[in-house]
Every structure is written in structure tokens, then in C-alpha cells.
Design a protein around this motif. Structure first.
Motif, PDB file in Angstrom:
ATOM      1  N   ARG A  60       6.079   9.416  -2.582  1.00 51.85           N
ATOM      2  CA  ARG A  60       6.886   9.345  -3.810  1.00 51.85           C
ATOM      3  C   ARG A  60       5.994   9.559  -5.047  1.00 51.85           C
ATOM      4  O   ARG A  60       4.918   8.975  -5.128  1.00 51.85           O
ATOM      5  N   GLY A  61       6.479  10.402  -5.962  1.00 55.96           N
ATOM      6  CA  GLY A  61       5.739  10.645  -7.203  1.00 55.96           C
ATOM      7  C   GLY A  61       4.547  11.574  -7.046  1.00 55.96           C
ATOM      8  O   GLY A  61       3.729  11.704  -7.955  1.00 55.96           O
ATOM      9  N   LYS A  62       4.425  12.228  -5.891  1.00 56.56           N
ATOM     10  CA  LYS A  62       3.230  13.050  -5.637  1.00 56.56           C
ATOM     11  C   LYS A  62       3.570  14.537  -5.491  1.00 56.56           C
ATOM     12  O   LYS A  62       2.754  15.321  -5.014  1.00 56.56           O
ATOM     13  N   ASP A  63       4.808  14.931  -5.915  1.00 51.41           N
ATOM     14  CA  ASP A  63       5.212  16.329  -5.727  1.00 51.41           C
ATOM     15  C   ASP A  63       4.310  17.305  -6.479  1.00 51.41           C
ATOM     16  O   ASP A  63       4.173  18.464  -6.082  1.00 51.41           O
ATOM     17  N   ALA A  64       3.697  16.838  -7.563  1.00 55.06           N
ATOM     18  CA  ALA A  64       2.841  17.737  -8.341  1.00 55.06           C
ATOM     19  C   ALA A  64       1.663  18.249  -7.506  1.00 55.06           C
ATOM     20  O   ALA A  64       1.102  19.311  -7.818  1.00 55.06           O
ATOM     21  N   ILE A  65       1.293  17.519  -6.462  1.00 49.91           N
ATOM     22  CA  ILE A  65       0.189  17.993  -5.605  1.00 49.91           C
ATOM     23  C   ILE A  65       0.599  19.296  -4.918  1.00 49.91           C
ATOM     24  O   ILE A  65      -0.159  20.274  -4.902  1.00 49.91           O
ATOM     25  N   ALA A  66       1.834  19.319  -4.361  1.00 51.96           N
ATOM     26  CA  ALA A  66       2.308  20.547  -3.707  1.00 51.96           C
ATOM     27  C   ALA A  66       2.417  21.675  -4.732  1.00 51.96           C
ATOM     28  O   ALA A  66       2.041  22.820  -4.453  1.00 51.96           O
ATOM     29  N   GLN A 105       4.769  10.638   3.561  1.00 48.97           N
ATOM     30  CA  GLN A 105       4.668   9.303   4.161  1.00 48.97           C
ATOM     31  C   GLN A 105       5.686   8.452   3.392  1.00 48.97           C
ATOM     32  O   GLN A 105       5.503   8.205   2.204  1.00 48.97           O
ATOM     33  N   GLY A 106       6.757   8.046   4.071  1.00 48.58           N
ATOM     34  CA  GLY A 106       7.871   7.379   3.388  1.00 48.58           C
ATOM     35  C   GLY A 106       7.428   6.190   2.552  1.00 48.58           C
ATOM     36  O   GLY A 106       7.861   6.011   1.425  1.00 48.58           O
ATOM     37  N   GLU A 107       6.540   5.395   3.103  1.00 51.54           N
ATOM     38  CA  GLU A 107       6.005   4.232   2.375  1.00 51.54           C
ATOM     39  C   GLU A 107       4.516   4.170   2.659  1.00 51.54           C
ATOM     40  O   GLU A 107       4.091   4.490   3.777  1.00 51.54           O
ATOM     41  N   PRO A 108       3.720   3.742   1.679  1.00 56.85           N
ATOM     42  CA  PRO A 108       2.271   3.695   1.927  1.00 56.85           C
ATOM     43  C   PRO A 108       1.874   2.503   2.794  1.00 56.85           C
ATOM     44  O   PRO A 108       1.440   1.474   2.311  1.00 56.85           O
ATOM     45  N   HIS A 109       2.027   2.677   4.107  1.00 59.11           N
ATOM     46  CA  HIS A 109       1.711   1.598   5.055  1.00 59.11           C
ATOM     47  C   HIS A 109       0.242   1.566   5.441  1.00 59.11           C
ATOM     48  O   HIS A 109      -0.136   0.843   6.355  1.00 59.11           O
ATOM     49  N   GLY A 110      -0.572   2.425   4.810  1.00 61.14           N
ATOM     50  CA  GLY A 110      -2.002   2.421   5.121  1.00 61.14           C
ATOM     51  C   GLY A 110      -2.498   3.788   5.569  1.00 61.14           C
ATOM     52  O   GLY A 110      -1.708   4.673   5.932  1.00 61.14           O
ATOM     53  N   LEU A 111      -3.829   3.937   5.551  1.00 61.07           N
ATOM     54  CA  LEU A 111      -4.439   5.227   5.893  1.00 61.07           C
ATOM     55  C   LEU A 111      -4.123   5.640   7.337  1.00 61.07           C
ATOM     56  O   LEU A 111      -3.867   6.812   7.617  1.00 61.07           O
ATOM     57  N   GLY A 112      -4.143   4.674   8.270  1.00 55.18           N
ATOM     58  CA  GLY A 112      -3.831   4.990   9.666  1.00 55.18           C
ATOM     59  C   GLY A 112      -2.421   5.540   9.787  1.00 55.18           C
ATOM     60  O   GLY A 112      -2.164   6.525  10.491  1.00 55.18           O
ATOM     61  N   HIS A 113      -1.489   4.929   9.077  1.00 51.56           N
ATOM     62  CA  HIS A 113      -0.098   5.383   9.099  1.00 51.56           C
ATOM     63  C   HIS A 113       0.022   6.780   8.489  1.00 51.56           C
ATOM     64  O   HIS A 113       0.773   7.628   8.996  1.00 51.56           O
ATOM     65  N   ALA A 114      -0.747   7.045   7.420  1.00 51.77           N
ATOM     66  CA  ALA A 114      -0.723   8.382   6.795  1.00 51.77           C
ATOM     67  C   ALA A 114      -1.187   9.436   7.803  1.00 51.77           C
ATOM     68  O   ALA A 114      -0.586  10.510   7.912  1.00 51.77           O
ATOM     69  N   VAL A 115      -2.237   9.129   8.558  1.00 50.42           N
ATOM     70  CA  VAL A 115      -2.744  10.090   9.555  1.00 50.42           C
ATOM     71  C   VAL A 115      -1.702  10.273  10.672  1.00 50.42           C
ATOM     72  O   VAL A 115      -1.456  11.398  11.134  1.00 50.42           O
ATOM     73  N   TRP A 116      -1.056   9.204  11.064  1.00 49.07           N
ATOM     74  CA  TRP A 116      -0.018   9.273  12.115  1.00 49.07           C
ATOM     75  C   TRP A 116       1.115  10.215  11.696  1.00 49.07           C
ATOM     76  O   TRP A 116       1.711  10.904  12.530  1.00 49.07           O
ATOM     77  N   CYS A 117       1.414  10.268  10.377  1.00 49.32           N
ATOM     78  CA  CYS A 117       2.467  11.155   9.864  1.00 49.32           C
ATOM     79  C   CYS A 117       2.143  12.633  10.118  1.00 49.32           C
ATOM     80  O   CYS A 117       3.007  13.491   9.975  1.00 49.32           O
ATOM     81  N   ALA A 118       0.894  12.934  10.470  1.00 51.36           N
ATOM     82  CA  ALA A 118       0.468  14.328  10.689  1.00 51.36           C
ATOM     83  C   ALA A 118       0.627  14.763  12.141  1.00 51.36           C
ATOM     84  O   ALA A 118       0.316  15.900  12.486  1.00 51.36           O
ATOM     85  N   ARG A 119       1.129  13.879  13.015  1.00 50.75           N
ATOM     86  CA  ARG A 119       1.073  14.132  14.464  1.00 50.75           C
ATOM     87  C   ARG A 119       1.792  15.413  14.885  1.00 50.75           C
ATOM     88  O   ARG A 119       1.287  16.170  15.707  1.00 50.75           O
ATOM     89  N   ASP A 120       2.986  15.683  14.314  1.00 53.40           N
ATOM     90  CA  ASP A 120       3.736  16.873  14.740  1.00 53.40           C
ATOM     91  C   ASP A 120       3.016  18.146  14.301  1.00 53.40           C
ATOM     92  O   ASP A 120       2.985  19.132  15.033  1.00 53.40           O
TER      93      ASP A 120
END
Ligand code: UTP
Length: 309
Positions: A60-66, A105-120
Motif C-alpha cells: 500500500r502506498g508504494k505504486d510510485a515504485i512501479a 504484499q497485502g500487509e507488512p508481516h515481515g521480510l520473510g513474508h515479503a519473500v514468500w510473496c515471490a514464490r509463484d
């Protein structure tokens, strides 16, 4: 045929609370280090190491990166019409460095969770992780060295930076043993700078400190990490910690994707999510900048003589 690693994941979904209020509406990864946002240096580093398929984990709030890594046709047309070739080239660089994908990443649950979001996106191959606010000086080719170690050893590779006893509590801390692995001559590292990682603890209390080796933001991970992260309980700070998942990988057998090596890094690195380190990064890069470097260095020398200015 040996197929090299081609994918990099850049987690950039954190809230950046250490840099408030600047990061209230602007992602910390887009804070400029002179005239280039921090995350562009990170994407350029991955591309320079041959990793041109890049997935940025945003939120959320990070669309400017794309937007930053996309084409900007109106701006490009305007600069073209003015005949401003230098700025036109600068505007195009981010969209030409690599193929940049994003996942949220729907919610910032941590760095491990962010990496897990990349699995597909990542699938079943080893991949690199570069933190979006962590800058490694381009004169210190760390990622290339890590990829070389992963090619030889398999498993996963992390980066370890020697820090003081007071600082280690701010980082993941590694328990290490000597490695039988010599360093590839092309890796540009002195012999002995690769170790075997036996244990890891995130932000250790004094009794948990294993060494003076802190984990910093460059990793090459075996895809087995995704299964580990799937089962990972929240750790320090209630977040899914990447350090905890890598600690599990370190205990797993090689034929299941286990085994972790550490590359000891003694080069220049800046955590741009930290105010003091951010300032150091700006000063360091400004003093080498082709447009302003000479004048800036002269001013800085005067300023250092009379800092009340
Ligand atoms: P940090 O701990 O530096 O990020 O995470 P943060 O949480 O934004 O920082 P502060 O402490 O609030 O200032 C390291 C990297 O991991 C990403 C961050 O964006 C940063 O690049 N991250 C962290 C995520 O992508 N998701 C998270 O849930 C947490």
C-alpha cells in the motif's frame, strides 16, 4: 547445459518508520541518493550481476515504485521536443535496466513474508534477494561473488558483515564454522572469506550472540525456502523473519535444499532506511557525482573545517 540464476527479488513493502515523516507518503526506497532513488541503484546492481528478471515486492502506498521503472511517454516526448538528450536518457534508464515485475504484499508481516510473496514468480530455481533500501557500493562486486559461491556449493548464500558488539543486536547474527570452500578467483574476495553458517538468530539478546557477523541485505536462496516460510511462525517483533527460515535451511540436508554459506563482506554498504547511513550514502555518492562531485568535495572540505556554517 548449466543455466545460471536470472531472477532477483527486491522486498520494498516495509513501512519505513525510522524515516518518518519523510516516508508518510513517499516510499523510503524512492528517497533520492543525490538524483537517483535508492532502489534504482539496487536494480542496477542486480542487472550488473546478470539478474535481469526482477520482482519488486510492494505494498500500500508504494505504486510510485512501479511507475519509476515504467516508461514515461509524456515526459519523454517533452524532453525530446526540447532537445534535452541527457535528461531524456536519464529518464529512460530505469525502464531499460531490467524487466521489472511487481507483486503486492497485502500487509507488512515481515521480510520473510515479503519473500514468500515471490514464490509463484520465482518457481523452482535459486534466486537472489536484494533489500530495496540497502546499497552496496558498485566498486565492491558482492553479488557476483555470492552467485559464484552458490554455483559451487549449492544451497543458499548470505552476506555477513563484521560489526561491533554494540551493533550486533540490531541485526541477524550468524554462528559460523570454517568452510572447505576456496573462493573462486573471479569473485574478488580474499581466501577465507567464505564460511559455513550453522545457526542464525534475529536481533540477539546479549546471551544469544553467536559471533560479530551481522546478516545484511543480499541473499542467494534455494527455492526450498518457500516451503520453510510457508510453515514459519512469527518471530522477533511478531514478524515472519527471513533469518529464522534461513536458520532452518542451515539445519536441512543438502538433498532437500539445505546448507547455507556466508560471504564475509568488508566493503562499503549503506542502509538508506537509517538516517545516519542515508546521509553517509548521499555524501559518498555526491562526492563522486559527475555533475557536482568536484564542487561538492571542495565545499565539504571547507565545511569540515568550520562545521558551524
Ligand atoms: P526494514 O526492517 O529495513 O524495513 O526491512 P521497514 O520495516 O520498512 O523499516 P522500519 O524499521 O519501519 O524503518 C528490510 C527490507 O524489507 C522490506 C523493507 O521494505 C526493506 O526493504 N520489508 C520489510 C518488506 O518488504 N515487507 C515487510 O513486511 C517488512
Amino acid at each position: 547445459m548449466l543455466v545460471g540464476i536470472s531472477k532477483a527479488v527486491i522486498p520494498a513493502a516495509g513501512l519505513g518508520t525510522r524515516f518518518l515523516p519523510a516516508t508518510k507518503a513517499v516510499p523510503k526506497e524512492l528517497l533520492p541518493v543525490v538524483d537517483v532513488p535508492a532502489i534504482q541503484y539496487v536494480v542496477a546492481e542486480a542487472a550488473a550481476a546478470g539478474l535481469t528478471d526482477i520482482l519488486i515486492v510492494t505494498g500500500r502506498g508504494k505504486d510510485a515504485i512501479a511507475d519509476h521503472f515504467d516508461r514515461a511517454p509524456d515526459l519523454e516526448r517533452m524532453l525530446d521536443a526540447k532537445g534535452d538528450a541527457a535528461r531524456l536518457a536519464a529518464v529512460r534508464v530505469p525502464s531499460e535496466l531490467a524487466t521489472v515485475h511487481t507483486v503486492r504484499q497485502g500487509e507488512p508481516h515481515g521480510l520473510g513474508h515479503a519473500v514468500w510473496c515471490a514464490r509463484d514468480h520465482v518457481g523452482g530455481e535459486p534466486f537472489a534477494v536484494l533489500l530495496g533500501d540497502d546499497l552496496i557500493d558498485e566498486r565492491d562486486p558482492l553479488l557476483t561473488a555470492m552467485l559464484a559461491v552458490q554455483r559451487r556449493a549449492g544451497g543458499s548464500v548470505i552476506t555477513l558483515m563484521p560489526v561491533s558488539a554494540e551493533q550486533i543486536a540490531l541485526y541477524g547474527c550468524a554462528g559460523v564454522a570454517p568452510s572447505e570452500l576456496g573462493v573462486a578467483p573471479s569473485a574478488g574476495l580474499p581466501e577465507g572469506d567464505v564460511v559455513r553458517v550453522e545457526a542464525l538468530v534475529e536481533k540477539p539478546t546479549p546471551s544469544q550472540v553467536l559471533s560479530h557477523y551481522a546478516v545484511i541485505g543480499r541473499y542467494v536462496l534455494h527455492p526450498a525456502v518457500f516451503d520453510v516460510l510457508e510453515r514459519q511462525e512469527p518471530g522477533r517483533g511478531g514478524e515472519i523473519q527471513l533469518t529464522d527460515a534461513i536458520a532452518t535451511l542451515a539445519t536441512m540436508p543438502a538433498d532437500q535444499g539445505g546448507g547455507v554459506h556466508g560471504v564475509v563482506f568488508r566493503g562499503r554498504r549503506y542502509d538508506t532506511g537509517d538516517k545516519l547511513d542515508y546521509l553517509k550514502a548521499v555524501v559518498c555518492l555526491a562526492s563522486r557525482h559527475p555533475d557536482v562531485g568536484g564542487e561538492f568535495r571542495a565545499w565539504l572540505t571547507d565545511f569540515a573545517r568550520s562545521p558551524e556554517e
